[in-house]
Design an enzyme around this catalytic site. Structure first.
Site, PDB file in Angstrom:
ATOM      1  N   ASP A 152       0.703  -1.140  -0.001  1.00  0.00           N
ATOM      2  CA  ASP A 152       0.051   0.177   0.070  1.00  0.00           C
ATOM      3  C   ASP A 152       1.004   1.376  -0.036  1.00  0.00           C
ATOM      4  OD1 ASP A 152       0.920  -0.894   2.730  1.00  0.00           O
ATOM      5  OD2 ASP A 152      -0.408   0.906   3.518  1.00  0.00           O
ATOM      6  N   GLU A 182       0.331  -0.837   5.854  1.00  0.00           N
ATOM      7  CA  GLU A 182       1.475  -0.285   6.508  1.00  0.00           C
ATOM      8  C   GLU A 182       1.175   1.198   6.662  1.00  0.00           C
ATOM      9  OE1 GLU A 182       5.331   1.327   7.806  1.00  0.00           O
ATOM     10  OE2 GLU A 182       4.281   1.843   5.693  1.00  0.00           O
ATOM     11  N   ASP A 193       8.782   3.378  -1.648  1.00  0.00           N
ATOM     12  CA  ASP A 193       8.034   3.242  -0.372  1.00  0.00           C
ATOM     13  C   ASP A 193       6.629   2.557  -0.775  1.00  0.00           C
ATOM     14  OD1 ASP A 193       7.078   3.217   2.131  1.00  0.00           O
ATOM     15  OD2 ASP A 193       6.581   5.224   2.216  1.00  0.00           O
TER      16      ASP A 193
END
Lengths: 512, 512
Positions: free
Chosen positions: A100, A165, A131
Site C-alpha cells: 500500500d 502499512e 515506499d
C-alpha cells in the site's frame, strides 16, 4: 554465492533492468492508498493479487490471510503470505514488505502524475516507487533470477506482504502473533529482513539498528451542532477552531521543544559510547539540506552540526502538528465556522518511551490547557496509533551477512545507523518470534517517501536487487544450529552491553 | 396594487407553486460554485444563461457584461443585466441577486445530495435554494404573473445578477462603478432592492438596515521546501505548522474577545437610542439555539440574553478562524510535516471600521507575534477580501414601501434589524449611485445558507414572491420627483440623526 554465480547473477539482473522498470510501473499504476479504503480498498486488493500472481507464477506457495480485524462495518485487505521452500534442513529467512502507499494527488505539488511511473535522469518518479513497492518486489526478481540461472535458493524464503502499512498496519499485528505460534507460518523463521527505510545519505548504504516509535493523536473540539456562516452567527458562539488552535499552540515551540510535561522524563540518557557512534557516520549537513527539501527561506535547520541533527532525528522524541480535519482547507476564502474540528499531531518516541505513558501525559496536558480556556465546548482526545521504539544490535549474524553483501556490491562497509521514522512491525515481529530483525534500506535519503515527487533511483533498484540476492547467500553460509530451534535464554543486563552476545534475537542466547 | 389585482396576483402565484419548485430544482441542479472556477466556471455560466433565457422569454432586454477582471490568466463569469421597461416617466427599481453558490458535498454532512432539490415537510433542501437562487428568481415569476394577468408593471424593473458573490463579487464592483456613470445602466435607477439575507427569526419578516463588513485574511508560514515525513525529518527542522498554530492562537480568545490591538478602537459607541432598538425585536434566544445548530454540548452561547447576543452578532466586530490550507485535512492519520501552510481567518467589521486600517492592525499584530517566535520561517499576510460595514435608515420611502408590502402579505409590521453578515455590494451600489438600497430578506433564520442542509421553506418562497410583487406596486405609488433626477445635497450631522430626512440615498437630500 560463488564468485562465478555472483557474476552471472549480476549480469542477469543488469539485462533485466527494463523489465523491472516496466513491472514497477504496473505496480505504481495501482493507487493502493490504504488510508482511504472507502475509495481504494479495491486498488489495495488488486495490488496484493498482482503480487500474489507473480509468486504463483514463480512456483511459490501463497496464502491470503483474511484480515483478522474485518467486521460487519469494515473490510481490510488480506495479508499475503508466500513461501519458496528449498529444504527443511536449511535455514529460513522471512522478508517483509508493504504494497500500500500514502495518498497523493498531482495538485499536492507533484511535477508528474503520482500514479504514473515516470523515468527522468536515472530516477523513477511515482507514489510507492521507493515506499515500498520497489524494494518489496526485489525479492521476486531474485527468485526469478535463480530459476533463470538454474541455481537453487541458498535457504528457504518466506514472504509476508501487507496492504495497510501506511495506515497503522491494521490486522498485521494480530496476524504476526497468530502466525508466530508453534507450527505456524513464522515459527521456523531464523532471520527477518525488512527493506522499508532509507539510507542516511545519497551514496553510501547503511544498515539500520534503531527506529523511533510513534504516538499519533487526534484532539477534537466539538462546538456548535453544524457548520455555520461566520457573518450570521459569529459573535454568539464559542467557536471550536478558536479552542483547537489555542490547544495546539501549547504542544511544541518553534525550536522543536516539546512542551508536554513528562514526555522527556523517560528518554534514555546519552552515554559517551553512543555519542561516539555519531562521529563516524557518513552524513553531511549541507548535502542533507540541499537534497531533502528541508531548507527554509533562511537556510536554517534546528541544528547545524551532524551529531545534534542526527541525534534529534534518531534518539530524541519530536512532536509534529500535521493538520486539522473538519476545518476549511481549500484555496481562497470560505466564511465558515466549523462545527467540530480534529487536530492531528504525533510524537516520535525513543527507546524506553511507552506510548501508553505518553498518552497519559498528552491527555493530562490537553485537559489542563482546555480547562484553562473555560470553554463550554467538548474535548475529545484519542491516541490513533501507538508504537514503541526499537533498538537492535549491529553485530548480530543477520546484520553481518547483510554487511558482507553490501561490501560485495558497493565495495564499502555500510554505516550502522538509526532512523527517525517508525516501522512498528519491527518490534512486533521480534516480540512474537524472538528472532532478529534486520532493516536493510535500499532507497536513498532523498527519495521523498510520503511527500511530493517520491522517486526510486534506478541505480538503487538495481544494486538493491543485487545486495538482497547476495545477502541470501551470506545468510545461507551461517554455520551452527538453526536459531529457530534454539530456546531463548534472556540476556542479563551486562550481557546486553556486549555486542554479539546472542544468536537468536537481540535479547536471547541460544540453548539447544 | 388594487385589492382586486392583488387577489388575482396572489391566486396566480398560488396556482403556480409546483412550477416554481420545478424551476428552482433546475437551477439548484446546476452546481454554480464560484470559489472553484477551475472546475465550475462552466456551471456558473450555464446558470447565468439559464436565467438570461427566462428574461428573454418574458420579453426583457438582456446584456451579458464581460467581466472587467478577465485576463489572460483567468476568466470570470459575466454580469447579467436585464430590463423590463414600461415608461421612461415611471420610476425605476433595480433588483440585485446572485446565481452562484457556496461549495457543497454530500460528505460534508448533508442528508441529501446538495445539488438535487429535495422537498420534505414543506422545505426545499438544496445548495443555493435560499442563497440566493430562490429569492433572485422571484422577480422573474412576478413579471410572468403580470403578463399572464394582463397587467402592466407599476414601474420599470432593472435586473443585475452576478455569478461571483460567494467569492468576493469579482468584477461586480468595477461594473457597478461603470454602469453608475451618467447615461449608463444604473444611472436612472431610483431604488435598489436586494433579497440576499435572512429573517432574524423563523416566522416574522424583517427589513434589514445594517450589515457588518469583512476583512478576510490569509496568514502563510513557509517552512521547508516540500512536505516531509515526520519520522525521517522531524527534530531537524522548524515546522511551519508549529508557527502557524501559535500565531493563530493569539488572535481571539474562547469568549470571542479579539486580541488584536487597535481593532476595537474604531467601534462606534453604543447610544441609548440604539440600545433601545434591540428591546422590541422579535427574537427568542431559546428558539435561536434550537433552530440554528448553534448549540454546543453544554447548551451555552456566548450571551444568554437577546440584546447582548444580537449586538454581538450585528454591531460588534468578531473574529473567526476558518481553517488551514496546505496541512493534512483528511480522516485518519498522515505523518506529514507540511512545507507551507496558510491560516484563514476573518473579522466581521462594523460601521466606522475601515478594512485597510484593520489590515494594518492585523499585520502589526501578527508580525509582532511572529517576531516573538524567533522563527527562521517566512511569514506572509494577505487581506484577501475587504468590505466596509453598511448602515441605512428604516424610514426611507424604499423601506416604507416594503413595510407596507409585508403588512399586506403577512398581516404584521416587519422588524427593523441588522445583520452579522456582509453584502459588500450594498455599500458599493450606494456609493456609486447615491441611491437608497433596501435589504428585503425572504428566507428564514434557519435556512442554513453556507452550511449543510441548506433549505428554503415553500411558504417563504410563495410569500416572498407575493411581498416582492406588492412592493413593486407600493414603490410605484410613491409621489414626487424621481429620486434619480434629484441632485444629492449631503445631509448635515444633525440632519442625519433625524430619520426620514432624505429622499435620494441615506445621506442625501433631494434638490431638483
Amino acid at each position: 554465492m560463488s564468485e562465478g554465480f555472483q557474476q552471472k547473477f549480476f549480469d542477469h539482473v543488469d539485462k533485466n533492468q527494463a523489465l523491472y522498470i516496466e513491472r514497477l510501473a504496473e505496480a505504481v499504476g495501482i493507487p493502493s492508498i490504504s488510508s482511504d479504503l472507502e475509495n481504494h480498498l479495491g486498488d489495495v486488493n488488486q495490488m496484493i493479487d498482482w503480487t500474489k500472481a507473480h509468486i504463483d507464477r514463480l512456483g511459490g506457495k501463497t496464502n491470503l490471510v483474511v484480515n483478522p480485524l474485518n467486521s460487519d462495518k469494515i473490510t481490510y485487505p488480506p495479508i499475503l503470505l508466500g513461501e519458496f521452500h528449498v529444504d527443511p534442513k536449511k535455514k529460513t529467512v522471512c522478508v517483509y514488505g508493504h504494497l500500500d502507499v500514502q495518498p497523493a494527488e498531482k495538485d499536492d505539488g507533484w511535477d508528474t502524475e503520482p500514479f504514473t511511473l515516470v523515468e527522468k535522469d536515472g530516477k523513477l518518479y511515482g507514489r510507492g516507487s521507493t515506499d515500498d513497492k520497489g524494494p518489496a518486489l526485489s525479492w521476486l526478481w531474485i527468485v526469478e533470477a535463480h530459476q533463470a540461472l538454474g541455481v537453487d535458493l541458498p535457504l528457504n524464503i518466506k514472504i509476508m506482504y501487507e496492504g495497510m502499512e501506511e495506515y497503522g498496519s491494521e490486522g498485521l499485528f494480530e496476524t504476526i502473533r497468530d502466525e508466530g505460534k508453534p507450527g505456524q507460518f513464522l515459527d521456523d523463521v531464523d532471520f527477518f529482513c525488512i527493506s522499508d527505510n532509507y539510507w542516511v545519505g545519497k551514496t553510501k548504504p547503511c544498515l539500520t539498528y534503531g527506529l523511533r516509535g510513534l504516538a499519533y493523536f487526534q484532539v477534537g473540539v466539538k462546538g456548535c451542532e453544524q457548520d455555520l456562516h461566520s457573518g450570521n452567527h459569529g459573535g454568539g458562539i464559542h467557536e471550536a477552531m478558536t479552542d483547537l488552535v489555542r490547544l495546539m499552540a501549547t504542544l511544541v515551540d518553534t525550536n522543536g521543544k516539546i512542551l508536554v510535561d513528562g514526555v522527556m522524563d523517560s528518554v534514555k540518557p546519552l552515554t559517551p559510547e553512543e555519542e561516539a557512534l555519531y562521529e563516524s557516520i557518513d552524513f553531511n549537513v549541507e548535502s542533507y539540506k540541499e537534497e531533502n527539501g528541508v531548507k527554509n527561506v533562511s537556510d536554517k535547520l534546528l541544528y547545524d552540526n551532524k551529531k545534534d541533527l542526527l541525534m534529534h532525528r534518531w534518539r530524541y522524541p519530536t512532536l509534529s502538528i500535521h493538520g486539522i480535519e473538519g476545518a476549511f482547507s481549500g484555496k481562497g476564502a470560505k466564511t465558515v465556522i466549523p462545527a467540530g474540528v480534529k487536530g492531528k499531531f504525533s510524537l516520535r518516541l525513543v527507546p524506553d518511551q511507552d506510548p501508553k505513558q505518553i498518552e497519559k501525559c498528552v491527555k493530562a496536558h490537553l485537559e489542563t490547557e482546555f480547562a484553562k480556556l473555560q470553554s463550554p465546548n467538548k474535548l475529545e482526545i484519542e491516541l490513533i496509533h501507538g508504537a514503541v521504539a526499537w533498538l537492535s544490535d549491529p553485530k548480530h549474524p543477520n546484520y553481518q551477512a547483510a554487511a558482507r553483501a553490501v561490501e560485495k556490491v558497493y565495495g564499502c562497509e555500510p554505516d550502522y545507523t538509526r532512523e527517525g521514522g517508525s516501522i512498528p512491525i519491527t518490534s512486533a515481529i521480534e516480540e512474537a518470534t524472538g528472532m532478529n530483525v534486520l532493516l536493510l534500506p535500499i532507497g536513498a535519503c532523498d527519495d521523498m517517501a510520503h511527500s511530493q515527487n517520491e522517486k526510486y533511483n534506478i541505480s538503487n533498484m538495481m544494486n538493491g536487487i543485487k545486495v538482497l540476492g547476495v545477502y541470501l547467500h551470506e545468510l545461507g553460509k551461517i554455520q551452527g544450529p538453526k536459531p529457530s530451534d534454539c530456546k531463548c535464554i534472556p540476556l542479563t543486563q551486562e550481557e546486553l552491553m556486549v555486542p554479539g552476545a546472542f544468536l537468536r534475537g537481540f535479547k536471547c542466547k541460544c540453548e539447544m
